[in-house]
Design a protein around this motif. Sequence first.
Motif, PDB file in Angstrom:
ATOM      1  N   TYR A  73       0.830  -1.203   0.000  1.00 11.20           N
ATOM      2  CA  TYR A  73       0.000   0.000   0.000  1.00 11.20           C
ATOM      3  C   TYR A  73       0.865   1.254   0.000  1.00 11.20           C
ATOM      4  O   TYR A  73       1.793   1.370   0.800  1.00 11.20           O
ATOM      5  CB  TYR A  73      -0.896   0.033   1.247  1.00 11.20           C
ATOM      6  CG  TYR A  73      -1.990  -1.006   1.241  1.00 11.20           C
ATOM      7  CD1 TYR A  73      -3.217  -0.730   0.673  1.00 11.20           C
ATOM      8  CD2 TYR A  73      -1.793  -2.255   1.810  1.00 11.20           C
ATOM      9  CE1 TYR A  73      -4.233  -1.675   0.663  1.00 11.20           C
ATOM     10  CE2 TYR A  73      -2.803  -3.202   1.810  1.00 11.20           C
ATOM     11  CZ  TYR A  73      -4.019  -2.906   1.240  1.00 11.20           C
ATOM     12  OH  TYR A  73      -5.019  -3.842   1.239  1.00 11.20           O
ATOM     13  N   ARG A  74       0.532   2.189  -0.862  1.00 12.72           N
ATOM     14  CA  ARG A  74       1.210   3.487  -0.872  1.00 12.72           C
ATOM     15  C   ARG A  74       0.616   4.410   0.194  1.00 12.72           C
ATOM     16  O   ARG A  74       1.315   5.184   0.806  1.00 12.72           O
ATOM     17  CB  ARG A  74       1.112   4.138  -2.239  1.00 12.72           C
ATOM     18  CG  ARG A  74       1.934   3.432  -3.283  1.00 12.72           C
ATOM     19  CD  ARG A  74       1.920   4.228  -4.585  1.00 12.72           C
ATOM     20  NE  ARG A  74       2.774   3.594  -5.553  1.00 12.72           N
ATOM     21  CZ  ARG A  74       4.046   3.901  -5.737  1.00 12.72           C
ATOM     22  NH1 ARG A  74       4.600   4.844  -5.025  1.00 12.72           N
ATOM     23  NH2 ARG A  74       4.761   3.277  -6.646  1.00 12.72           N
ATOM     24  N   ASP A  75      -0.684   4.302   0.389  1.00 12.85           N
ATOM     25  CA  ASP A  75      -1.380   5.128   1.370  1.00 12.85           C
ATOM     26  C   ASP A  75      -1.594   4.289   2.632  1.00 12.85           C
ATOM     27  O   ASP A  75      -2.411   3.380   2.656  1.00 12.85           O
ATOM     28  CB  ASP A  75      -2.737   5.586   0.796  1.00 12.85           C
ATOM     29  CG  ASP A  75      -3.546   6.414   1.777  1.00 12.85           C
ATOM     30  OD1 ASP A  75      -3.110   6.617   2.941  1.00 12.85           O
ATOM     31  OD2 ASP A  75      -4.650   6.851   1.387  1.00 12.85           O
ATOM     32  N   TRP A  76      -0.849   4.596   3.669  1.00 19.93           N
ATOM     33  CA  TRP A  76      -0.917   3.809   4.892  1.00 19.93           C
ATOM     34  C   TRP A  76      -2.320   3.762   5.492  1.00 19.93           C
ATOM     35  O   TRP A  76      -2.663   2.817   6.171  1.00 19.93           O
ATOM     36  CB  TRP A  76       0.056   4.363   5.923  1.00 19.93           C
ATOM     37  CG  TRP A  76       1.495   4.096   5.597  1.00 19.93           C
ATOM     38  CD1 TRP A  76       1.998   3.552   4.451  1.00 19.93           C
ATOM     39  CD2 TRP A  76       2.598   4.360   6.438  1.00 19.93           C
ATOM     40  NE1 TRP A  76       3.354   3.466   4.524  1.00 19.93           N
ATOM     41  CE2 TRP A  76       3.762   3.967   5.742  1.00 19.93           C
ATOM     42  CE3 TRP A  76       2.739   4.905   7.707  1.00 19.93           C
ATOM     43  CZ2 TRP A  76       5.031   4.077   6.284  1.00 19.93           C
ATOM     44  CZ3 TRP A  76       4.010   5.022   8.243  1.00 19.93           C
ATOM     45  CH2 TRP A  76       5.137   4.608   7.534  1.00 19.93           C
ATOM     46  N   MET A  77      -3.111   4.779   5.244  1.00 19.55           N
ATOM     47  CA  MET A  77      -4.453   4.812   5.838  1.00 19.55           C
ATOM     48  C   MET A  77      -5.440   3.896   5.114  1.00 19.55           C
ATOM     49  O   MET A  77      -6.594   3.796   5.507  1.00 19.55           O
ATOM     50  CB  MET A  77      -4.982   6.250   5.882  1.00 19.55           C
ATOM     51  CG  MET A  77      -4.137   7.160   6.782  1.00 19.55           C
ATOM     52  SD  MET A  77      -3.737   6.464   8.430  1.00 19.55           S
ATOM     53  CE  MET A  77      -5.350   6.385   9.156  1.00 19.55           C
ATOM     54  N   THR A  78      -4.981   3.189   4.082  1.00 20.70           N
ATOM     55  CA  THR A  78      -5.843   2.225   3.391  1.00 20.70           C
ATOM     56  C   THR A  78      -5.368   0.786   3.591  1.00 20.70           C
ATOM     57  O   THR A  78      -5.929  -0.139   3.002  1.00 20.70           O
ATOM     58  CB  THR A  78      -5.912   2.526   1.879  1.00 20.70           C
ATOM     59  OG1 THR A  78      -4.610   2.387   1.307  1.00 20.70           O
ATOM     60  CG2 THR A  78      -6.454   3.925   1.621  1.00 20.70           C
ATOM     61  N   TYR A 135      -6.692  -0.278   8.474  1.00 20.36           N
ATOM     62  CA  TYR A 135      -6.333   1.092   8.829  1.00 20.36           C
ATOM     63  C   TYR A 135      -7.359   2.106   8.346  1.00 20.36           C
ATOM     64  O   TYR A 135      -7.301   3.263   8.728  1.00 20.36           O
ATOM     65  CB  TYR A 135      -4.961   1.436   8.259  1.00 20.36           C
ATOM     66  CG  TYR A 135      -3.792   0.776   8.971  1.00 20.36           C
ATOM     67  CD1 TYR A 135      -3.942  -0.393   9.713  1.00 20.36           C
ATOM     68  CD2 TYR A 135      -2.529   1.325   8.887  1.00 20.36           C
ATOM     69  CE1 TYR A 135      -2.862  -0.985  10.340  1.00 20.36           C
ATOM     70  CE2 TYR A 135      -1.442   0.735   9.518  1.00 20.36           C
ATOM     71  CZ  TYR A 135      -1.614  -0.414  10.239  1.00 20.36           C
ATOM     72  OH  TYR A 135      -0.543  -0.993  10.867  1.00 20.36           O
ATOM     73  N   THR A 136      -8.321   1.672   7.511  1.00 20.19           N
ATOM     74  CA  THR A 136      -9.379   2.593   7.103  1.00 20.19           C
ATOM     75  C   THR A 136     -10.253   2.955   8.299  1.00 20.19           C
ATOM     76  O   THR A 136     -10.976   3.944   8.261  1.00 20.19           O
ATOM     77  CB  THR A 136     -10.264   2.005   5.981  1.00 20.19           C
ATOM     78  OG1 THR A 136     -10.984   0.873   6.477  1.00 20.19           O
ATOM     79  CG2 THR A 136      -9.440   1.632   4.770  1.00 20.19           C
TER      80      THR A 136
END
Length: 147
Positions: A73-78, A135-136
């Motif tokens: 994942y590039r976006d840690w929040m996903t 993490y979402t």
Amino acid sequence: MDAVEMKRRIADYLSSHNIMTLATVSPEGMPAVRTLEYASNGAIVYFATFGGSKKIEHIRKNPHVAYTVDEDYRDWMTIQGVKIEGVATILSDPDSIEQAERFYMAKFPFVADFPPNPDLIFVRIEPATGYFLDYTKGFSHTDTIVF
């Protein structure tokens, strides 16, 4: 998340991915990890390997294993992923081997075209504790279930 929903999410995640990172412990107590393909039935996973492999040597000495299934994942929040701690069994009875082969061939039908190898064996991992990272729902959010 209730237990039924969590088991469903874990099963869905496992069935939609192909690669896991398996952790075993060597007879000397050293951790070892490897990446391999798997097939699943709910939270139970099956993998094929050679009978003389290091992972089989480790499992024979200590059947307690752990594995993860996730993505880059590039976006840690996903970030989402599955971590399972469980017990590995080297399959030896024909019914269990046939069941493992069915799940494996359903997921990877091209394997049927590989030349037969008498040293190929199947391993089943029964989950003991499962974790679903999501993490979402917040950074580092993890739901836990005991199977």
